[in-house]
Write a protein that holds these residues in place. Structure first.
Motif, PDB file in Angstrom:
ATOM      1  N   LYS A  18       0.872  -1.172   0.000  1.00  0.00           N
ATOM      2  CA  LYS A  18       0.000   0.000   0.000  1.00  0.00           C
ATOM      3  C   LYS A  18       0.906   1.217   0.000  1.00  0.00           C
ATOM      4  O   LYS A  18       1.572   1.517   0.991  1.00  0.00           O
ATOM      5  CB  LYS A  18      -0.902  -0.014   1.234  1.00  0.00           C
ATOM      6  CG  LYS A  18      -1.908   1.127   1.300  1.00  0.00           C
ATOM      7  CD  LYS A  18      -2.728   1.017   2.576  1.00  0.00           C
ATOM      8  CE  LYS A  18      -3.753   2.136   2.685  1.00  0.00           C
ATOM      9  NZ  LYS A  18      -4.530   2.049   3.949  1.00  0.00           N
ATOM     10  N   VAL A  19       0.951   1.935  -1.117  1.00  0.00           N
ATOM     11  CA  VAL A  19       1.965   2.972  -1.296  1.00  0.00           C
ATOM     12  C   VAL A  19       1.407   4.194  -2.010  1.00  0.00           C
ATOM     13  O   VAL A  19       0.372   4.135  -2.659  1.00  0.00           O
ATOM     14  CB  VAL A  19       3.173   2.435  -2.109  1.00  0.00           C
ATOM     15  CG1 VAL A  19       3.932   1.374  -1.332  1.00  0.00           C
ATOM     16  CG2 VAL A  19       2.714   1.888  -3.451  1.00  0.00           C
ATOM     17  N   ARG A  20       2.151   5.282  -1.850  1.00  0.00           N
ATOM     18  CA  ARG A  20       1.875   6.494  -2.619  1.00  0.00           C
ATOM     19  C   ARG A  20       3.032   6.732  -3.584  1.00  0.00           C
ATOM     20  O   ARG A  20       4.208   6.547  -3.221  1.00  0.00           O
ATOM     21  CB  ARG A  20       1.717   7.708  -1.696  1.00  0.00           C
ATOM     22  CG  ARG A  20       1.299   8.986  -2.445  1.00  0.00           C
ATOM     23  CD  ARG A  20       1.478  10.236  -1.610  1.00  0.00           C
ATOM     24  NE  ARG A  20       0.735  10.241  -0.378  1.00  0.00           N
ATOM     25  CZ  ARG A  20      -0.559  10.556  -0.261  1.00  0.00           C
ATOM     26  NH1 ARG A  20      -1.244  10.876  -1.350  1.00  0.00           N
ATOM     27  NH2 ARG A  20      -1.156  10.553   0.917  1.00  0.00           N
ATOM     28  N   VAL A  21       2.722   7.145  -4.797  1.00  0.00           N
ATOM     29  CA  VAL A  21       3.750   7.524  -5.768  1.00  0.00           C
ATOM     30  C   VAL A  21       4.186   8.949  -5.447  1.00  0.00           C
ATOM     31  O   VAL A  21       3.389   9.889  -5.557  1.00  0.00           O
ATOM     32  CB  VAL A  21       3.218   7.439  -7.213  1.00  0.00           C
ATOM     33  CG1 VAL A  21       4.300   7.875  -8.195  1.00  0.00           C
ATOM     34  CG2 VAL A  21       2.748   6.027  -7.542  1.00  0.00           C
ATOM     35  N   ILE A  22       5.435   9.126  -5.023  1.00  0.00           N
ATOM     36  CA  ILE A  22       5.916  10.477  -4.684  1.00  0.00           C
ATOM     37  C   ILE A  22       6.880  11.021  -5.749  1.00  0.00           C
ATOM     38  O   ILE A  22       7.318  12.166  -5.641  1.00  0.00           O
ATOM     39  CB  ILE A  22       6.583  10.507  -3.303  1.00  0.00           C
ATOM     40  CG1 ILE A  22       7.779   9.559  -3.236  1.00  0.00           C
ATOM     41  CG2 ILE A  22       5.570  10.182  -2.215  1.00  0.00           C
ATOM     42  CD1 ILE A  22       8.605   9.721  -1.980  1.00  0.00           C
TER      43      ILE A  22
ATOM     44  N   LEU B 237       9.603   5.030 -10.749  1.00  0.00           N
ATOM     45  CA  LEU B 237       8.787   5.575  -9.682  1.00  0.00           C
ATOM     46  C   LEU B 237       9.528   5.475  -8.355  1.00  0.00           C
ATOM     47  O   LEU B 237      10.355   4.584  -8.168  1.00  0.00           O
ATOM     48  CB  LEU B 237       7.457   4.822  -9.550  1.00  0.00           C
ATOM     49  CG  LEU B 237       6.609   4.593 -10.796  1.00  0.00           C
ATOM     50  CD1 LEU B 237       6.700   3.140 -11.200  1.00  0.00           C
ATOM     51  CD2 LEU B 237       5.169   4.965 -10.534  1.00  0.00           C
ATOM     52  N   ILE B 238       9.212   6.385  -7.448  1.00  0.00           N
ATOM     53  CA  ILE B 238       9.596   6.249  -6.053  1.00  0.00           C
ATOM     54  C   ILE B 238       8.300   6.072  -5.274  1.00  0.00           C
ATOM     55  O   ILE B 238       7.390   6.904  -5.369  1.00  0.00           O
ATOM     56  CB  ILE B 238      10.361   7.473  -5.524  1.00  0.00           C
ATOM     57  CG1 ILE B 238      11.597   7.738  -6.377  1.00  0.00           C
ATOM     58  CG2 ILE B 238      10.747   7.262  -4.066  1.00  0.00           C
ATOM     59  CD1 ILE B 238      12.642   6.636  -6.333  1.00  0.00           C
ATOM     60  N   LEU B 239       8.214   4.980  -4.515  1.00  0.00           N
ATOM     61  CA  LEU B 239       7.007   4.632  -3.772  1.00  0.00           C
ATOM     62  C   LEU B 239       7.249   4.828  -2.278  1.00  0.00           C
ATOM     63  O   LEU B 239       8.327   4.524  -1.762  1.00  0.00           O
ATOM     64  CB  LEU B 239       6.611   3.182  -4.047  1.00  0.00           C
ATOM     65  CG  LEU B 239       6.453   2.789  -5.528  1.00  0.00           C
ATOM     66  CD1 LEU B 239       6.160   1.301  -5.661  1.00  0.00           C
ATOM     67  CD2 LEU B 239       5.364   3.617  -6.190  1.00  0.00           C
ATOM     68  N   LEU B 240       6.223   5.324  -1.593  1.00  0.00           N
ATOM     69  CA  LEU B 240       6.289   5.608  -0.164  1.00  0.00           C
ATOM     70  C   LEU B 240       5.184   4.846   0.553  1.00  0.00           C
ATOM     71  O   LEU B 240       4.017   4.895   0.136  1.00  0.00           O
ATOM     72  CB  LEU B 240       6.114   7.110   0.066  1.00  0.00           C
ATOM     73  CG  LEU B 240       5.978   7.597   1.509  1.00  0.00           C
ATOM     74  CD1 LEU B 240       7.344   7.647   2.189  1.00  0.00           C
ATOM     75  CD2 LEU B 240       5.311   8.976   1.542  1.00  0.00           C
ATOM     76  N   ASP B 241       5.535   4.102   1.631  1.00  0.00           N
ATOM     77  CA  ASP B 241       4.484   3.425   2.389  1.00  0.00           C
ATOM     78  C   ASP B 241       4.074   4.258   3.596  1.00  0.00           C
ATOM     79  O   ASP B 241       4.609   5.344   3.839  1.00  0.00           O
ATOM     80  CB  ASP B 241       4.893   1.999   2.785  1.00  0.00           C
ATOM     81  CG  ASP B 241       6.027   1.954   3.807  1.00  0.00           C
ATOM     82  OD1 ASP B 241       6.307   2.989   4.441  1.00  0.00           O
ATOM     83  OD2 ASP B 241       6.643   0.878   3.965  1.00  0.00           O
TER      84      ASP B 241
ATOM     85  N   GLY C  93       1.690  11.368  -6.908  1.00  0.00           N
ATOM     86  CA  GLY C  93       0.858  11.855  -5.823  1.00  0.00           C
ATOM     87  C   GLY C  93      -0.289  10.950  -5.448  1.00  0.00           C
ATOM     88  O   GLY C  93      -0.888  11.125  -4.382  1.00  0.00           O
ATOM     89  N   SER C  94      -0.642   9.986  -6.296  1.00  0.00           N
ATOM     90  CA  SER C  94      -1.755   9.075  -6.029  1.00  0.00           C
ATOM     91  C   SER C  94      -1.289   7.861  -5.241  1.00  0.00           C
ATOM     92  O   SER C  94      -0.114   7.489  -5.275  1.00  0.00           O
ATOM     93  CB  SER C  94      -2.405   8.632  -7.340  1.00  0.00           C
ATOM     94  OG  SER C  94      -2.940   9.741  -8.035  1.00  0.00           O
ATOM     95  N   ALA C  95      -2.250   7.228  -4.537  1.00  0.00           N
ATOM     96  CA  ALA C  95      -1.954   6.040  -3.724  1.00  0.00           C
ATOM     97  C   ALA C  95      -2.552   4.805  -4.391  1.00  0.00           C
ATOM     98  O   ALA C  95      -3.627   4.866  -5.009  1.00  0.00           O
ATOM     99  CB  ALA C  95      -2.497   6.210  -2.316  1.00  0.00           C
ATOM    100  N   PHE C  96      -1.862   3.674  -4.227  1.00  0.00           N
ATOM    101  CA  PHE C  96      -2.275   2.439  -4.890  1.00  0.00           C
ATOM    102  C   PHE C  96      -1.975   1.227  -4.009  1.00  0.00           C
ATOM    103  O   PHE C  96      -1.112   1.272  -3.134  1.00  0.00           O
ATOM    104  CB  PHE C  96      -1.526   2.259  -6.219  1.00  0.00           C
ATOM    105  CG  PHE C  96      -1.731   3.358  -7.210  1.00  0.00           C
ATOM    106  CD1 PHE C  96      -2.813   3.349  -8.074  1.00  0.00           C
ATOM    107  CD2 PHE C  96      -0.843   4.431  -7.281  1.00  0.00           C
ATOM    108  CE1 PHE C  96      -3.003   4.368  -8.992  1.00  0.00           C
ATOM    109  CE2 PHE C  96      -1.027   5.451  -8.182  1.00  0.00           C
ATOM    110  CZ  PHE C  96      -2.108   5.421  -9.048  1.00  0.00           C
ATOM    111  N   TYR C  97      -2.742   0.154  -4.289  1.00  0.00           N
ATOM    112  CA  TYR C  97      -2.363  -1.173  -3.838  1.00  0.00           C
ATOM    113  C   TYR C  97      -1.611  -1.831  -5.002  1.00  0.00           C
ATOM    114  O   TYR C  97      -2.104  -1.849  -6.144  1.00  0.00           O
ATOM    115  CB  TYR C  97      -3.585  -2.022  -3.494  1.00  0.00           C
ATOM    116  CG  TYR C  97      -4.309  -1.578  -2.247  1.00  0.00           C
ATOM    117  CD1 TYR C  97      -3.840  -1.925  -0.978  1.00  0.00           C
ATOM    118  CD2 TYR C  97      -5.482  -0.824  -2.331  1.00  0.00           C
ATOM    119  CE1 TYR C  97      -4.508  -1.530   0.171  1.00  0.00           C
ATOM    120  CE2 TYR C  97      -6.160  -0.425  -1.193  1.00  0.00           C
ATOM    121  CZ  TYR C  97      -5.671  -0.778   0.055  1.00  0.00           C
ATOM    122  OH  TYR C  97      -6.333  -0.385   1.186  1.00  0.00           O
ATOM    123  N   ILE C  98      -0.439  -2.360  -4.736  1.00  0.00           N
ATOM    124  CA  ILE C  98       0.352  -3.017  -5.772  1.00  0.00           C
ATOM    125  C   ILE C  98       0.561  -4.470  -5.357  1.00  0.00           C
ATOM    126  O   ILE C  98       1.187  -4.752  -4.333  1.00  0.00           O
ATOM    127  CB  ILE C  98       1.705  -2.314  -5.985  1.00  0.00           C
ATOM    128  CG1 ILE C  98       1.472  -0.865  -6.403  1.00  0.00           C
ATOM    129  CG2 ILE C  98       2.537  -3.047  -7.029  1.00  0.00           C
ATOM    130  CD1 ILE C  98       2.729  -0.044  -6.528  1.00  0.00           C
TER     131      ILE C  98
END
Length: 429
Positions: free
Chosen positions: A57-61, A80-84, A109-114
């Protein structure tokens, strides 16, 4: 005829009941899945190459595109750089064969389940944008779904203290985030036909008045220049440079943008910049002269016109001849030893690295106090933008060097001295 209608009614009723049950059951599964889903989330620090059932569960920053080297209009990959939600970051890549599945879905800026990403290793020795030794790759089995609720931070800044950069304490192979007030801007360097190699040097200052040199390249440089040109010169300009690279030239560290991977925020309306402005102990009025940015001329030196190219080779015997005050030359010799009775360090100005001296005029009563923080220092370097400064201790190691013409005492400064000192300790250990 009545029996026929009754049969049709009953059949339709059964179909309706079955349909309602299917909808209810699907809704129940959706609720259970969404309520229980976070219990199966893997945090970035727990990513393991031995597992193939990862769900993050992350946000693309940060998101940027790699264009094909054969066709500049074709995207070869997305990085991409992903932030949990714990604040950990990891880099991820979508290669060309999977671009069609994700290119219109992934947004900065959006959040996703990957789910089901592949875990890859970072190449040894490569500059890392996150502290992780692993990265993620989106493959055919990877599933990305939007996440409506994400409790983590928006940008994932990890600000680094200037002192750790100026003292060479931060590893140079990992990116840094810095925030500061712009106090000096140089002229744009355009000594190359390639626009991406044009650069703008600025100095930023933290709340403790320590300054750090920042070099902006390509589009970042022009973004900064455009902002300065289009805004009053007497306003506070606070910048954040995220995913930047530390570089060292002639024992002087600076922070640089890293290709197209860095992010530059200029007076953006975000909490971090607002809080930093409040921490500044300066006059914040629009007409205040304390807000003025100094503009300095740049030294127009091309990459080709570098030290090793334009510097003469000398022997030690030739060095004893009368020399000008500032003369550069190269000698090739062997370090025979370190002088034991000489000082190995000096108090360096954090802005220009020159030796700073105690401000005797101001601190006669404080010099002998045990609290070193009460002592102020003066930098006498004419080209330094600061007079009163803070200091860090830097190596200044006196060594004896010998070639086939003689022996001489030289001084090994900071980075080379630190490397030599570490190598010496390894040999002793």
């Amino acid at each position: 005829m009545s029996a026929f209608y009754d049969f049709v009614f009953v059949q339709n009723l059964k179909v309706h009941e079955n349909l309602c049950f299917c909808i209810w059951f699907s809704t129940l599964l959706y609720i259970v899945k969404n309520e229980m889903g976070d219990h199966n989330i893997t945090f970035i620090d727990d990513v393991d190459a031995l597992r193939d059932d990862l769900t993050l569960k992350v946000r693309v920053i940060n998101l940027w595109k790699h264009m094909s080297s054969y066709n500049k209009d074709n995207v070869w990959a997305i990085e991409l750089i992903l932030l949990d939600e714990k604040g950990s970051k990891i880099q991820a890549t979508v290669y060309k064969k999977c671009l069609y599945r994700f290119i219109n879905l992934l947004k900065d800026g959006s959040a996703f389940y990957i789910t089901n990403p592949s875990v890859a290793s970072q190449k040894p020795g490569i500059f890392k944008l996150t502290p992780q030794d692993q990265k993620l790759t989106f493959v055919q089995d990877t599933v990305v779904t939007e996440c409506a609720e994400f409790s983590g931070t928006k940008f994932g800044f990890s600000f680094v203290e200037y002192e750790s950069i100026l003292s060479f304490l931060h590893p140079e192979d990992t990116s840094v985030d810095v925030i500061g007030l712009v106090v000096v801007v140089s002229e744009m360097m355009i000594d190359n036909p390639d626009k991406s190699k044009h650069r703008l040097t600025i100095h930023i200052q933290d709340a403790s008045a320590v300054q750090l040199r920042v070099i902006l390249w390509g589009d970042y440089a022009y973004k900064m220049q455009k902002y300065i040109d289009n805004n009053p010169p007497n306003q506070h300009v606070v910048v954040i440079l995220q995913f930047a690279q530390i570089t060292v030239r002639r024992d002087r560290p600076s922070v640089n943008t890293y290709f197209t991977s860095s992010k530059l925020f200029i007076n953006s309306d975000i909490d971090e910049i607002t809080l930093f402005k409040k921490s500044l102990d300066v006059d914040d009025r629009p007409d205040s002269t304390s807000n003025t940015i100094s503009v300095i001329e740049s030294k127009q030196l091309s990459e080709f016109d570098d030290f090793l190219v334009r510097t003469k080779l000398k022997t030690i015997a030739e060095i004893f001849e009368p020399l000008e005050m500032r003369t550069y030359f190269i000698i090739v010799g062997t370090i025979k030893g370190i002088l034991q009775n000489e000082r190995w360090f000096y108090p360096a100005c954090t802005n220009c690295s020159y030796c700073a001296h105690v401000n005797d005029a101001k601190d006669d009563t404080n010099v002998h106090q045990s609290n070193a923080k009460s002592i102020t220092y003066i930098c006498h370097n004419r080209n330094c933008t600061k007079t009163t400064t803070s200091v860090v201790l830097r190596f200044m190691i006196p060594i004896r060097v010998q070639d086939n013409t003689g022996t001489i005492t030289l001084t090994m400064f900071e980075k080379k001295g630190k490397i030599s000192f570490e190598e010496f300790n390894k040999g002793v250990g």
